[in-house]
Write a protein that holds these residues in place. Structure first.
Motif, PDB file in Angstrom:
ATOM      1  N   GLY A 124      97.398  -8.135  67.735  1.00 16.79           N
ATOM      2  CA  GLY A 124      97.119  -7.807  66.341  1.00 16.79           C
ATOM      3  C   GLY A 124      96.384  -8.904  65.589  1.00 16.79           C
ATOM      4  O   GLY A 124      96.412  -8.949  64.361  1.00 16.79           O
ATOM      5  N   ARG A 125      95.703  -9.807  66.300  1.00 15.52           N
ATOM      6  CA  ARG A 125      94.957 -10.890  65.658  1.00 15.52           C
ATOM      7  C   ARG A 125      93.739 -10.320  64.936  1.00 15.52           C
ATOM      8  O   ARG A 125      93.193  -9.284  65.313  1.00 15.52           O
ATOM      9  CB  ARG A 125      94.487 -11.918  66.680  1.00 15.52           C
ATOM     10  CG  ARG A 125      95.578 -12.583  67.471  1.00 15.52           C
ATOM     11  CD  ARG A 125      96.186 -13.738  66.674  1.00 15.52           C
ATOM     12  NE  ARG A 125      97.003 -14.606  67.486  1.00 15.52           N
ATOM     13  CZ  ARG A 125      98.257 -14.378  67.823  1.00 15.52           C
ATOM     14  NH1 ARG A 125      98.839 -13.275  67.447  1.00 15.52           N
ATOM     15  NH2 ARG A 125      98.933 -15.247  68.525  1.00 15.52           N
ATOM     16  N   SER A 126      93.275 -11.040  63.908  1.00 19.13           N
ATOM     17  CA  SER A 126      92.103 -10.604  63.145  1.00 19.13           C
ATOM     18  C   SER A 126      90.834 -10.855  63.952  1.00 19.13           C
ATOM     19  O   SER A 126      90.819 -11.640  64.901  1.00 19.13           O
ATOM     20  CB  SER A 126      92.029 -11.368  61.821  1.00 19.13           C
ATOM     21  OG  SER A 126      91.706 -12.729  62.066  1.00 19.13           O
ATOM     22  N   GLU A 127      89.745 -10.210  63.556  1.00 17.81           N
ATOM     23  CA  GLU A 127      88.461 -10.400  64.234  1.00 17.81           C
ATOM     24  C   GLU A 127      88.002 -11.845  64.123  1.00 17.81           C
ATOM     25  O   GLU A 127      87.398 -12.387  65.053  1.00 17.81           O
ATOM     26  CB  GLU A 127      87.408  -9.453  63.643  1.00 17.81           C
ATOM     27  CG  GLU A 127      87.616  -7.987  63.998  1.00 17.81           C
ATOM     28  CD  GLU A 127      87.532  -7.732  65.493  1.00 17.81           C
ATOM     29  OE1 GLU A 127      86.702  -8.348  66.186  1.00 17.81           O
ATOM     30  OE2 GLU A 127      88.324  -6.895  65.982  1.00 17.81           O
ATOM     31  N   ALA A 128      88.298 -12.512  63.000  1.00 14.47           N
ATOM     32  CA  ALA A 128      87.922 -13.916  62.824  1.00 14.47           C
ATOM     33  C   ALA A 128      88.651 -14.806  63.828  1.00 14.47           C
ATOM     34  O   ALA A 128      88.058 -15.720  64.403  1.00 14.47           O
ATOM     35  CB  ALA A 128      88.228 -14.367  61.404  1.00 14.47           C
ATOM     36  N   GLU A 129      89.942 -14.536  64.039  1.00 13.32           N
ATOM     37  CA  GLU A 129      90.711 -15.326  65.012  1.00 13.32           C
ATOM     38  C   GLU A 129      90.197 -15.078  66.427  1.00 13.32           C
ATOM     39  O   GLU A 129      90.103 -16.019  67.228  1.00 13.32           O
ATOM     40  CB  GLU A 129      92.193 -14.969  64.943  1.00 13.32           C
ATOM     41  CG  GLU A 129      92.897 -15.468  63.696  1.00 13.32           C
ATOM     42  CD  GLU A 129      94.337 -14.996  63.646  1.00 13.32           C
ATOM     43  OE1 GLU A 129      95.232 -15.863  63.658  1.00 13.32           O
ATOM     44  OE2 GLU A 129      94.553 -13.764  63.584  1.00 13.32           O
ATOM     45  N   ILE A 130      89.867 -13.840  66.730  1.00 10.40           N
ATOM     46  CA  ILE A 130      89.359 -13.493  68.063  1.00 10.40           C
ATOM     47  C   ILE A 130      88.011 -14.170  68.303  1.00 10.40           C
ATOM     48  O   ILE A 130      87.737 -14.663  69.402  1.00 10.40           O
ATOM     49  CB  ILE A 130      89.263 -11.965  68.234  1.00 10.40           C
ATOM     50  CG1 ILE A 130      90.677 -11.352  68.215  1.00 10.40           C
ATOM     51  CG2 ILE A 130      88.531 -11.593  69.514  1.00 10.40           C
ATOM     52  CD1 ILE A 130      90.720  -9.852  68.166  1.00 10.40           C
ATOM     53  N   ALA A 131      87.169 -14.249  67.274  1.00  9.06           N
ATOM     54  CA  ALA A 131      85.849 -14.875  67.400  1.00  9.06           C
ATOM     55  C   ALA A 131      85.953 -16.374  67.694  1.00  9.06           C
ATOM     56  O   ALA A 131      85.032 -16.970  68.268  1.00  9.06           O
ATOM     57  CB  ALA A 131      85.040 -14.642  66.131  1.00  9.06           C
ATOM     58  N   LYS A 132      87.052 -17.010  67.341  1.00 10.47           N
ATOM     59  CA  LYS A 132      87.241 -18.451  67.588  1.00 10.47           C
ATOM     60  C   LYS A 132      87.522 -18.762  69.059  1.00 10.47           C
ATOM     61  O   LYS A 132      87.485 -19.914  69.462  1.00 10.47           O
ATOM     62  CB  LYS A 132      88.390 -18.989  66.735  1.00 10.47           C
ATOM     63  CG  LYS A 132      88.082 -19.030  65.258  1.00 10.47           C
ATOM     64  CD  LYS A 132      89.262 -19.565  64.475  1.00 10.47           C
ATOM     65  CE  LYS A 132      88.996 -19.543  62.987  1.00 10.47           C
ATOM     66  NZ  LYS A 132      90.165 -19.988  62.212  1.00 10.47           N
ATOM     67  N   ILE A 133      87.786 -17.747  69.868  1.00 12.83           N
ATOM     68  CA  ILE A 133      88.035 -17.956  71.297  1.00 12.83           C
ATOM     69  C   ILE A 133      86.685 -18.129  71.977  1.00 12.83           C
ATOM     70  O   ILE A 133      85.899 -17.184  72.059  1.00 12.83           O
ATOM     71  CB  ILE A 133      88.825 -16.771  71.894  1.00 12.83           C
ATOM     72  CG1 ILE A 133      90.164 -16.617  71.192  1.00 12.83           C
ATOM     73  CG2 ILE A 133      89.001 -16.959  73.397  1.00 12.83           C
ATOM     74  CD1 ILE A 133      90.918 -15.350  71.549  1.00 12.83           C
ATOM     75  N   THR A 134      86.396 -19.346  72.459  1.00 13.65           N
ATOM     76  CA  THR A 134      85.069 -19.631  73.003  1.00 13.65           C
ATOM     77  C   THR A 134      85.053 -20.259  74.388  1.00 13.65           C
ATOM     78  O   THR A 134      83.986 -20.512  74.927  1.00 13.65           O
ATOM     79  CB  THR A 134      84.314 -20.584  72.044  1.00 13.65           C
ATOM     80  OG1 THR A 134      85.078 -21.786  71.901  1.00 13.65           O
ATOM     81  CG2 THR A 134      84.084 -19.931  70.691  1.00 13.65           C
TER      82      THR A 134
END
Length: 167
Positions: A140-150
């Motif tokens: 249930g993480r936000s799209e912003a948190e998911i985008a930080k996975i690099t």
């Protein structure tokens, strides 16, 4: 003739229900939860390690090593889509990602904060970007948190064949 057919159907239904209460089947696994607080294969708490002892065991493993074990820990997070994985709290801020053997069973989605005993195979792996993002979305993480996975990361994994939820 109708009575014989009805009687035959009754016995067929009765016979087909045999083994549906989580009893062991031919290969030693179970068809469903073994009790209201057990999931997968029947296990007990005897011989289980605590979270600190399990952390020490994980620290001795290299990527792709495996270890058959049983340990108890507190649930930090559970897949909110259907309970297909959970994260357990170890020491030093580490967490073990628990998946279930052959997706043979799932956990309730509301058990965060509860204590469980898991039995199965511990391992260390390198988790890909795609898998990290998939699990973040399930959590249930936000799209912003998911985008930080690099970048890929080293994770502590566990494949459970049985879980006991402590009440």
């Amino acid at each position: 003739m109708k009575r014989i057919n009805i009687l035959l159907v009754f016995f067929l239904v009765l016979y087909s229900c045999k083994g549906q209460n989580g009893e062991p089947i031919a290969n030693g696994e179970t068809t469903q939860a073994v009790s209201s607080n057990g999931f997968g294969a029947h296990i007990d708490t005897n011989g289980s390690l605590n979270a600190a002892e399990m952390t020490e065991k994980y620290n001795t493993l290299a990527v792709s090593d495996t270890l058959m074990t049983k340990f108890s820990a507190r649930v930090v997070e559970v897949c909110q889509a259907k309970g297909c994985w959970m994260k357990l709290e170890l020491t030093d801020g580490q967490q073990a990602m628990v998946r279930f053997k052959d997706y043979g069973f799932f956990m309730p989605t509301d058990i965060a904060g509860k204590e469980v005993v898991v039995n199965g195979k511990a391992f260390v792996e390198e988790m890909s970007l795609e898998d990290q993002r998939h699990y973040a979305k399930d959590a249930g993480r936000s799209e912003a948190e998911i985008a930080k996975i690099t970048a890929p990361k080293k994770t502590l994994g566990f494949e459970a064949d049985g879980v006991l939820l402590r009440q």
